[in-house]
Design a protein around this motif. Structure first.
Motif, PDB file in Angstrom:
ATOM      1  N   MET A  95      12.561  -4.399  -4.439  1.00  0.00           N
ATOM      2  CA  MET A  95      13.308  -3.855  -3.292  1.00  0.00           C
ATOM      3  C   MET A  95      14.491  -3.015  -3.760  1.00  0.00           C
ATOM      4  SD  MET A  95      11.928  -4.145  -0.422  1.00  0.00           S
ATOM      5  CE  MET A  95      13.263  -3.328   0.411  1.00  0.00           C
ATOM      6  N   LYS A  96      15.151  -3.434  -4.818  1.00  0.00           N
ATOM      7  CA  LYS A  96      16.255  -2.641  -5.353  1.00  0.00           C
ATOM      8  C   LYS A  96      15.755  -1.287  -5.837  1.00  0.00           C
ATOM      9  CE  LYS A  96      19.336  -6.401  -6.609  1.00  0.00           C
ATOM     10  NZ  LYS A  96      19.965  -7.167  -7.688  1.00  0.00           N
ATOM     11  N   ALA A  97      14.616  -1.274  -6.514  1.00  0.00           N
ATOM     12  CA  ALA A  97      14.040  -0.014  -6.992  1.00  0.00           C
ATOM     13  C   ALA A  97      13.662   0.883  -5.808  1.00  0.00           C
ATOM     14  CB  ALA A  97      12.829  -0.280  -7.884  1.00  0.00           C
ATOM     15  N   LEU A  98      13.063   0.307  -4.774  1.00  0.00           N
ATOM     16  CA  LEU A  98      12.695   1.085  -3.579  1.00  0.00           C
ATOM     17  C   LEU A  98      13.924   1.618  -2.853  1.00  0.00           C
ATOM     18  CD1 LEU A  98       9.737  -0.878  -1.974  1.00  0.00           C
ATOM     19  CD2 LEU A  98       9.691   1.435  -2.905  1.00  0.00           C
ATOM     20  N   ASN A  99      14.938   0.774  -2.693  1.00  0.00           N
ATOM     21  CA  ASN A  99      16.151   1.212  -2.003  1.00  0.00           C
ATOM     22  C   ASN A  99      16.864   2.311  -2.778  1.00  0.00           C
ATOM     23  OD1 ASN A  99      15.881  -0.456   0.230  1.00  0.00           O
ATOM     24  ND2 ASN A  99      16.975  -2.138  -0.737  1.00  0.00           N
ATOM     25  N   LEU A 100      16.939   2.161  -4.086  1.00  0.00           N
ATOM     26  CA  LEU A 100      17.565   3.198  -4.903  1.00  0.00           C
ATOM     27  C   LEU A 100      16.780   4.503  -4.806  1.00  0.00           C
ATOM     28  CD1 LEU A 100      19.724   4.068  -6.923  1.00  0.00           C
ATOM     29  CD2 LEU A 100      18.247   3.178  -8.745  1.00  0.00           C
ATOM     30  N   SER A 101      15.464   4.406  -4.848  1.00  0.00           N
ATOM     31  CA  SER A 101      14.620   5.601  -4.743  1.00  0.00           C
ATOM     32  C   SER A 101      14.783   6.272  -3.387  1.00  0.00           C
ATOM     33  CB  SER A 101      13.151   5.225  -4.956  1.00  0.00           C
ATOM     34  OG  SER A 101      12.964   4.696  -6.243  1.00  0.00           O
ATOM     35  N   ARG A 102      14.830   5.474  -2.330  1.00  0.00           N
ATOM     36  CA  ARG A 102      15.000   6.029  -0.982  1.00  0.00           C
ATOM     37  C   ARG A 102      16.353   6.733  -0.857  1.00  0.00           C
ATOM     38  NH1 ARG A 102      14.244   2.688   4.691  1.00  0.00           N
ATOM     39  NH2 ARG A 102      14.494   4.480   6.038  1.00  0.00           N
ATOM     40  N   THR A 103      17.401   6.108  -1.380  1.00  0.00           N
ATOM     41  CA  THR A 103      18.727   6.723  -1.342  1.00  0.00           C
ATOM     42  C   THR A 103      18.758   7.997  -2.163  1.00  0.00           C
ATOM     43  OG1 THR A 103      19.762   4.586  -0.988  1.00  0.00           O
ATOM     44  CG2 THR A 103      21.178   6.338  -1.838  1.00  0.00           C
ATOM     45  N   TRP A 104      18.120   7.978  -3.302  1.00  0.00           N
ATOM     46  CA  TRP A 104      18.074   9.160  -4.167  1.00  0.00           C
ATOM     47  C   TRP A 104      17.415  10.322  -3.420  1.00  0.00           C
ATOM     48  CZ3 TRP A 104      14.554  12.462  -6.385  1.00  0.00           C
ATOM     49  CH2 TRP A 104      15.006  13.220  -7.453  1.00  0.00           C
ATOM     50  N   LEU A 105      16.290  10.035  -2.749  1.00  0.00           N
ATOM     51  CA  LEU A 105      15.579  11.081  -2.012  1.00  0.00           C
ATOM     52  C   LEU A 105      16.347  11.558  -0.782  1.00  0.00           C
ATOM     53  CD1 LEU A 105      11.977   9.619  -2.198  1.00  0.00           C
ATOM     54  CD2 LEU A 105      12.743  11.778  -3.228  1.00  0.00           C
ATOM     55  N   GLY A 124       0.797  -1.215   0.000  1.00  0.00           N
ATOM     56  CA  GLY A 124       0.000   0.000   0.000  1.00  0.00           C
ATOM     57  C   GLY A 124       0.834   1.271   0.000  1.00  0.00           C
ATOM     58  N   ASP A 125       0.227   2.351  -0.470  1.00  0.00           N
ATOM     59  CA  ASP A 125       0.901   3.644  -0.525  1.00  0.00           C
ATOM     60  C   ASP A 125       1.421   4.122   0.830  1.00  0.00           C
ATOM     61  OD1 ASP A 125       0.480   3.657  -3.230  1.00  0.00           O
ATOM     62  OD2 ASP A 125      -0.904   5.349  -3.241  1.00  0.00           O
ATOM     63  N   PRO A 126       0.654   3.984   1.933  1.00  0.00           N
ATOM     64  CA  PRO A 126       1.170   4.489   3.213  1.00  0.00           C
ATOM     65  C   PRO A 126       2.501   3.851   3.615  1.00  0.00           C
ATOM     66  CG  PRO A 126      -1.180   4.076   3.397  1.00  0.00           C
ATOM     67  CD  PRO A 126      -0.732   3.520   2.063  1.00  0.00           C
ATOM     68  N   GLU A 127       2.625   2.550   3.411  1.00  0.00           N
ATOM     69  CA  GLU A 127       3.877   1.868   3.766  1.00  0.00           C
ATOM     70  C   GLU A 127       5.021   2.309   2.852  1.00  0.00           C
ATOM     71  OE1 GLU A 127       0.984   0.234   3.223  1.00  0.00           O
ATOM     72  OE2 GLU A 127       0.493  -0.514   5.219  1.00  0.00           O
ATOM     73  N   LEU A 128       4.735   2.396   1.563  1.00  0.00           N
ATOM     74  CA  LEU A 128       5.776   2.797   0.620  1.00  0.00           C
ATOM     75  C   LEU A 128       6.208   4.237   0.844  1.00  0.00           C
ATOM     76  CD1 LEU A 128       4.508   1.100  -2.667  1.00  0.00           C
ATOM     77  CD2 LEU A 128       6.390   0.369  -1.179  1.00  0.00           C
ATOM     78  N   LEU A 129       5.252   5.130   1.105  1.00  0.00           N
ATOM     79  CA  LEU A 129       5.606   6.523   1.361  1.00  0.00           C
ATOM     80  C   LEU A 129       6.427   6.652   2.643  1.00  0.00           C
ATOM     81  CD1 LEU A 129       2.378   8.428   0.310  1.00  0.00           C
ATOM     82  CD2 LEU A 129       4.641   8.575  -0.751  1.00  0.00           C
ATOM     83  N   ALA A 130       6.057   5.922   3.661  1.00  0.00           N
ATOM     84  CA  ALA A 130       6.839   5.953   4.904  1.00  0.00           C
ATOM     85  C   ALA A 130       8.267   5.504   4.628  1.00  0.00           C
ATOM     86  CB  ALA A 130       6.186   5.072   5.964  1.00  0.00           C
ATOM     87  N   TYR A 131       8.428   4.449   3.863  1.00  0.00           N
ATOM     88  CA  TYR A 131       9.757   3.939   3.540  1.00  0.00           C
ATOM     89  C   TYR A 131      10.559   4.962   2.744  1.00  0.00           C
ATOM     90  CZ  TYR A 131      13.450   0.768   2.127  1.00  0.00           C
ATOM     91  OH  TYR A 131      14.677   0.194   1.927  1.00  0.00           O
ATOM     92  N   LEU A 132       9.932   5.550   1.719  1.00  0.00           N
ATOM     93  CA  LEU A 132      10.632   6.534   0.888  1.00  0.00           C
ATOM     94  C   LEU A 132      10.983   7.794   1.672  1.00  0.00           C
ATOM     95  CD1 LEU A 132       8.600   6.195  -2.430  1.00  0.00           C
ATOM     96  CD2 LEU A 132      10.940   5.401  -2.000  1.00  0.00           C
ATOM     97  N   ARG A 133      10.165   8.134   2.655  1.00  0.00           N
ATOM     98  CA  ARG A 133      10.417   9.328   3.472  1.00  0.00           C
ATOM     99  C   ARG A 133      11.440   9.071   4.570  1.00  0.00           C
ATOM    100  NH1 ARG A 133       4.039  10.885   3.861  1.00  0.00           N
ATOM    101  NH2 ARG A 133       3.917  11.917   1.821  1.00  0.00           N
ATOM    102  N   GLY A 134      11.855   7.823   4.730  1.00  0.00           N
ATOM    103  CA  GLY A 134      12.849   7.488   5.736  1.00  0.00           C
ATOM    104  C   GLY A 134      12.257   7.159   7.089  1.00  0.00           C
ATOM    105  N   SER A 135      10.949   6.963   7.141  1.00  0.00           N
ATOM    106  CA  SER A 135      10.284   6.627   8.401  1.00  0.00           C
ATOM    107  C   SER A 135      10.274   5.113   8.600  1.00  0.00           C
ATOM    108  CB  SER A 135       8.837   7.139   8.374  1.00  0.00           C
ATOM    109  OG  SER A 135       8.812   8.525   8.163  1.00  0.00           O
TER     110      SER A 135
END
Length: 124
Positions: free
Chosen positions: A102-112, A76-87
């Motif tokens: 997971m690689k795409a999410l981790n890369l996106s989180r690092t980018w942000l 869901g969006d809430p979990e993904l947004l929390a992860y991308l925001r570093g929460s």
């Protein structure tokens, strides 16, 4: 209102992306008014606190739209947004994702978290 440009045109007819672009525009205007951003010689970040508190959450929403257009993600969006925001995310919330997701999410989180604020703070 954001009504032109390649990002808006490619997402035409989708209310959510347009709303995120509107919020991004508002946050950038706020940053300029409060001197957290400067406009000349180009848009530059002056306050990492402003980035983390105001800009990163909106950019995370935009990143989520981009990710969902390229990869189906069964979380869901809430979990993904929390992860991308570093929460913190609930334990196991991302467990069912594949390696590529997971690689795409981790890369996106690092980018942000790292790359975007670093690049945005450079004045050339």
């Amino acid at each position: 209102q954001c009504t032109a440009g390649p990002a808006v045109i490619s997402l035409a007819g989708q209310k959510s992306p347009t709303a995120v672009l509107e919020r991004l525009k508002e946050v950038v205007q706020q940053g300029l008014q409060e001197k957290h951003l400067q406009a000349s010689p180009h848009l530059a970040l002056l306050s990492t606190a402003f980035y983390q508190e105001e800009l990163r959450p909106v950019l995370a929403e935009w990143m989520l739209i981009w990710l969902r257009r390229r990869h189906p993600i069964a979380v869901g969006d809430p979990e993904l947004l929390a992860y991308l925001r570093g929460s913190q995310v609930q334990e196991g919330a991302l467990r069912g994702l594949g390696d590529h997701q997971m690689k795409a999410l981790n890369l996106s989180r690092t980018w942000l978290a790292v790359l975007m604020p670093h690049l945005a703070s450079r004045i050339h």
